[in-house]
Write a protein that holds these residues in place. Structure first.
Motif, PDB file in Angstrom:
ATOM      1  N   VAL A  64      84.016  -8.959  26.314  1.00 40.19           N
ATOM      2  CA  VAL A  64      85.284  -8.806  25.596  1.00 40.19           C
ATOM      3  C   VAL A  64      85.306  -9.484  24.224  1.00 40.19           C
ATOM      4  CG1 VAL A  64      86.789  -8.419  27.603  1.00 40.19           C
ATOM      5  CG2 VAL A  64      86.239 -10.773  26.932  1.00 40.19           C
ATOM      6  N   TYR A  65      84.556 -10.543  24.049  1.00 33.73           N
ATOM      7  CA  TYR A  65      84.633 -11.291  22.799  1.00 33.73           C
ATOM      8  C   TYR A  65      84.293 -10.393  21.598  1.00 33.73           C
ATOM      9  CZ  TYR A  65      83.923 -14.741  19.165  1.00 33.73           C
ATOM     10  OH  TYR A  65      84.008 -15.439  17.984  1.00 33.73           O
ATOM     11  N   ARG A  66      85.259 -10.290  20.689  1.00 33.45           N
ATOM     12  CA  ARG A  66      85.131  -9.421  19.499  1.00 33.45           C
ATOM     13  C   ARG A  66      84.825  -7.969  19.853  1.00 33.45           C
ATOM     14  NH1 ARG A  66      82.335 -13.246  14.926  1.00 33.45           N
ATOM     15  NH2 ARG A  66      84.217 -14.417  14.450  1.00 33.45           N
ATOM     16  N   ARG A  67      85.246  -7.543  21.038  1.00 33.90           N
ATOM     17  CA  ARG A  67      85.010  -6.146  21.416  1.00 33.90           C
ATOM     18  C   ARG A  67      86.331  -5.379  21.515  1.00 33.90           C
ATOM     19  NH1 ARG A  67      83.080  -4.280  25.615  1.00 33.90           N
ATOM     20  NH2 ARG A  67      82.015  -2.533  24.643  1.00 33.90           N
ATOM     21  N   HIS A  68      87.384  -5.860  20.840  1.00 28.79           N
ATOM     22  CA  HIS A  68      88.666  -5.177  20.885  1.00 28.79           C
ATOM     23  C   HIS A  68      88.515  -3.749  20.361  1.00 28.79           C
ATOM     24  CE1 HIS A  68      88.080  -7.333  17.153  1.00 28.79           C
ATOM     25  NE2 HIS A  68      88.934  -6.549  16.525  1.00 28.79           N
ATOM     26  N   GLY A  69      89.224  -2.842  21.057  1.00 29.99           N
ATOM     27  CA  GLY A  69      89.135  -1.426  20.688  1.00 29.99           C
ATOM     28  C   GLY A  69      88.009  -0.703  21.409  1.00 29.99           C
ATOM     29  N   LYS A  70      87.126  -1.456  22.059  1.00 29.30           N
ATOM     30  CA  LYS A  70      86.017  -0.847  22.784  1.00 29.30           C
ATOM     31  C   LYS A  70      86.305  -0.889  24.292  1.00 29.30           C
ATOM     32  CE  LYS A  70      82.548  -1.846  19.318  1.00 29.30           C
ATOM     33  NZ  LYS A  70      82.143  -3.082  18.662  1.00 29.30           N
ATOM     34  N   PRO A  71      85.613  -0.046  25.045  1.00 26.73           N
ATOM     35  CA  PRO A  71      85.887  -0.027  26.492  1.00 26.73           C
ATOM     36  C   PRO A  71      85.303  -1.248  27.214  1.00 26.73           C
ATOM     37  CG  PRO A  71      84.168   1.557  25.933  1.00 26.73           C
ATOM     38  CD  PRO A  71      84.658   1.001  24.631  1.00 26.73           C
ATOM     39  N   CYS A  72      86.051  -1.746  28.163  1.00 26.03           N
ATOM     40  CA  CYS A  72      85.587  -2.850  29.013  1.00 26.03           C
ATOM     41  C   CYS A  72      84.388  -2.376  29.823  1.00 26.03           C
ATOM     42  CB  CYS A  72      86.720  -3.270  29.942  1.00 26.03           C
ATOM     43  SG  CYS A  72      86.199  -4.354  31.284  1.00 26.03           S
ATOM     44  N   PRO A  73      83.289  -3.132  29.847  1.00 30.34           N
ATOM     45  CA  PRO A  73      82.106  -2.695  30.592  1.00 30.34           C
ATOM     46  C   PRO A  73      82.336  -2.643  32.107  1.00 30.34           C
ATOM     47  CG  PRO A  73      81.797  -4.914  29.710  1.00 30.34           C
ATOM     48  CD  PRO A  73      83.084  -4.392  29.148  1.00 30.34           C
ATOM     49  N   ARG A  74      83.392  -3.307  32.576  1.00 29.97           N
ATOM     50  CA  ARG A  74      83.628  -3.313  34.027  1.00 29.97           C
ATOM     51  C   ARG A  74      84.555  -2.191  34.465  1.00 29.97           C
ATOM     52  NH1 ARG A  74      84.632  -8.964  35.660  1.00 29.97           N
ATOM     53  NH2 ARG A  74      86.617  -8.653  34.635  1.00 29.97           N
ATOM     54  N   CYS A  75      85.646  -1.966  33.680  1.00 30.39           N
ATOM     55  CA  CYS A  75      86.628  -1.000  34.169  1.00 30.39           C
ATOM     56  C   CYS A  75      86.918   0.132  33.178  1.00 30.39           C
ATOM     57  CB  CYS A  75      87.939  -1.717  34.530  1.00 30.39           C
ATOM     58  SG  CYS A  75      88.887  -2.237  33.088  1.00 30.39           S
ATOM     59  N   GLY A  76      86.428   0.033  31.948  1.00 30.86           N
ATOM     60  CA  GLY A  76      86.612   1.115  30.990  1.00 30.86           C
ATOM     61  C   GLY A  76      87.887   1.039  30.170  1.00 30.86           C
ATOM     62  N   GLU A  77      88.808   0.185  30.553  1.00 33.13           N
ATOM     63  CA  GLU A  77      90.047   0.001  29.781  1.00 33.13           C
ATOM     64  C   GLU A  77      89.697  -0.560  28.403  1.00 33.13           C
ATOM     65  OE1 GLU A  77      93.393   0.526  31.086  1.00 33.13           O
ATOM     66  OE2 GLU A  77      93.760   0.358  28.921  1.00 33.13           O
ATOM     67  N   THR A  78      90.588  -0.315  27.420  1.00 34.56           N
ATOM     68  CA  THR A  78      90.309  -0.787  26.067  1.00 34.56           C
ATOM     69  C   THR A  78      90.581  -2.294  25.932  1.00 34.56           C
ATOM     70  OG1 THR A  78      90.921   1.374  25.217  1.00 34.56           O
ATOM     71  CG2 THR A  78      90.838  -0.429  23.623  1.00 34.56           C
ATOM     72  N   VAL A  79      89.597  -3.007  25.435  1.00 37.51           N
ATOM     73  CA  VAL A  79      89.726  -4.453  25.224  1.00 37.51           C
ATOM     74  C   VAL A  79      90.710  -4.703  24.087  1.00 37.51           C
ATOM     75  CG1 VAL A  79      88.461  -6.534  24.511  1.00 37.51           C
ATOM     76  CG2 VAL A  79      87.395  -4.891  26.078  1.00 37.51           C
ATOM     77  N   VAL A  80      91.581  -5.700  24.249  1.00 37.88           N
ATOM     78  CA  VAL A  80      92.575  -5.987  23.217  1.00 37.88           C
ATOM     79  C   VAL A  80      92.359  -7.380  22.631  1.00 37.88           C
ATOM     80  CG1 VAL A  80      94.308  -4.460  24.217  1.00 37.88           C
ATOM     81  CG2 VAL A  80      94.267  -6.868  24.885  1.00 37.88           C
ATOM     82  N   LYS A  81      92.986  -7.560  21.456  1.00 35.95           N
ATOM     83  CA  LYS A  81      92.912  -8.840  20.750  1.00 35.95           C
ATOM     84  C   LYS A  81      94.316  -9.322  20.493  1.00 35.95           C
ATOM     85  CE  LYS A  81      92.157  -9.104  16.129  1.00 35.95           C
ATOM     86  NZ  LYS A  81      91.436  -9.197  14.836  1.00 35.95           N
ATOM     87  N   GLU A  82      94.560 -10.582  20.704  1.00 33.50           N
ATOM     88  CA  GLU A  82      95.852 -11.164  20.349  1.00 33.50           C
ATOM     89  C   GLU A  82      95.645 -12.644  20.056  1.00 33.50           C
ATOM     90  OE1 GLU A  82      97.526 -10.525  24.464  1.00 33.50           O
ATOM     91  OE2 GLU A  82      98.209 -12.582  24.151  1.00 33.50           O
ATOM     92  N   ALA A  83      96.667 -13.291  19.480  1.00 24.99           N
ATOM     93  CA  ALA A  83      96.543 -14.721  19.186  1.00 24.99           C
ATOM     94  C   ALA A  83      97.028 -15.528  20.385  1.00 24.99           C
ATOM     95  CB  ALA A  83      97.359 -15.076  17.955  1.00 24.99           C
ATOM     96  N   MET A  84      96.258 -16.544  20.747  1.00 24.03           N
ATOM     97  CA  MET A  84      96.709 -17.490  21.773  1.00 24.03           C
ATOM     98  C   MET A  84      96.105 -18.856  21.477  1.00 24.03           C
ATOM     99  SD  MET A  84      96.296 -17.608  25.935  1.00 24.03           S
ATOM    100  CE  MET A  84      97.427 -16.315  26.408  1.00 24.03           C
ATOM    101  N   ALA A  85      96.949 -19.888  21.509  1.00 22.14           N
ATOM    102  CA  ALA A  85      96.507 -21.255  21.195  1.00 22.14           C
ATOM    103  C   ALA A  85      95.824 -21.295  19.825  1.00 22.14           C
ATOM    104  CB  ALA A  85      95.578 -21.802  22.284  1.00 22.14           C
ATOM    105  N   GLY A  86      96.409 -20.520  18.908  1.00 24.12           N
ATOM    106  CA  GLY A  86      95.956 -20.592  17.524  1.00 24.12           C
ATOM    107  C   GLY A  86      94.662 -19.850  17.220  1.00 24.12           C
ATOM    108  N   ARG A  87      94.098 -19.191  18.231  1.00 25.51           N
ATOM    109  CA  ARG A  87      92.839 -18.498  17.994  1.00 25.51           C
ATOM    110  C   ARG A  87      92.932 -17.096  18.572  1.00 25.51           C
ATOM    111  NH1 ARG A  87      88.512 -21.953  17.794  1.00 25.51           N
ATOM    112  NH2 ARG A  87      87.339 -20.194  17.005  1.00 25.51           N
ATOM    113  N   ASN A  88      92.078 -16.201  18.080  1.00 21.31           N
ATOM    114  CA  ASN A  88      92.063 -14.856  18.626  1.00 21.31           C
ATOM    115  C   ASN A  88      91.560 -14.863  20.062  1.00 21.31           C
ATOM    116  OD1 ASN A  88      93.091 -13.362  16.502  1.00 21.31           O
ATOM    117  ND2 ASN A  88      91.101 -13.309  15.464  1.00 21.31           N
TER     118      ASN A  88
END
Ligand SMILES: [Zn+2]
Length: 278
Positions: A245-269
């Protein structure tokens, strides 16, 4: 920001280069000049890391406390004047060097840290007391940390980055470990089963030393296996990491195929999969 394994590896390099030798300290850029002049010529005893904090122990119970922050760099290398018998004072210099350490064989140049201060041993111990458990220092998760996680309503994704609870874990390990264990990063920490907290911790204890040895954050079973095989053959183990998942937002999850997302949490992506991290 360098994660804990980088700082532990740096401490190892500093110790190998300087421990047990008299060291010329200076501050070419000037902001550490007063402290450097106090330390100049003193013997360095050891170097250690706690989480992302670095301590260089100097004789007389003195400590240079360093935190690299986002942009700091601490380069350690052999210099080319090893045959002179004493530490050279005329090595070439580039950029803004906050602190330079030189002995007969090595030079260390610290640039751009957020912390570079001379403190006493007690002050360093106070810094350490404020830091959480470091997977690279201890094998077991302290009960006190477990209790604090078990009481926290904050998201587990934020708690993992809280250096007063778990020291040394950064953005990459956070994202990948939560994905590995199928944990929604927004889950309040107290709702994460203790068994799962232990499993994440055990993974960190197993994976982070490999990060120290290889200089790579390796988290997938395939990467870990290949790196360990290379190390066993006497290699560096520097395989190219593959992240889920790291820096793979917009790409499919290798485990389930859902699209990986990015958001801010604790000041970091934060990168995570809404499909299987539930
Ligand atoms: Zn998924």
């Amino acid at each position: 920001m360098p994660e804990g394994h980088t700082i532990h590896a740096l401490a190892g390099r500093l110790e190998a280069a300087f421990a047990g030798t008299p060291v010329r300290f200076s501050s070419p850029q000037g902001r550490f000049a007063e402290s450097a002049s106090v330390l100049d010529g003193a013997r360095v005893e050891s170097a250690e890391a706690h989480g992302k904090h670095l301590a260089i122990h100097v004789e007389g119970e003195r400590v240079v406390h360093v935190h690299l922050g986002l942009f700091g760099r601490f380069g350690v290398r052999r210099h080319r004047r090893v045959d002179r018998g004493e530490a050279p004072t005329d090595l070439p210099l580039t950029g803004q060097v906050r602190m330079r350490m030189v002995n007969r064989t090595h030079v260390g140049d610290l640039r751009g840290p957020i912390v570079c201060e001379l403190v006493g041993l007690e002050e360093w111990q106070e810094v350490e007391a404020g830091l959480g458990a470091d997977p690279l220092r201890g094998e077991r998760l302290p009960q006190e940390v477990l209790d604090r996680i078990g009481r926290s309503r904050r998201a587990i994704g934020a708690v993992l980055m809280d250096q007063s609870l778990v020291a040394g874990v950064g953005n990459v390990y956070r994202a990948e470990l939560l994905h590995r264990h199928e944990i929604d990063p927004h889950t309040p920490a107290r709702d994460v089963p203790t068994r799962l907290v232990h499993e994440v911790w055990d993974d960190l204890v197993r994976l982070m030393p490999l990060g120290v040895r290889t200089g790579r954050i390796l988290v997938s079973d395939g990467d870990v296996g290949r790196a360990e095989a290379l190390l066993a053959d006497g290699g560096t183990g520097r395989v190219r990491p593959r992240y889920a998942v790291y820096r793979r937002h917009g790409k499919p999850c290798p485990r389930c195929g859902e699209t990986v997302v990015k958001e801010a949490m604790a000041g970091r992506n934060l990168f995570w999969c809404p499909g299987c991290q539930v």
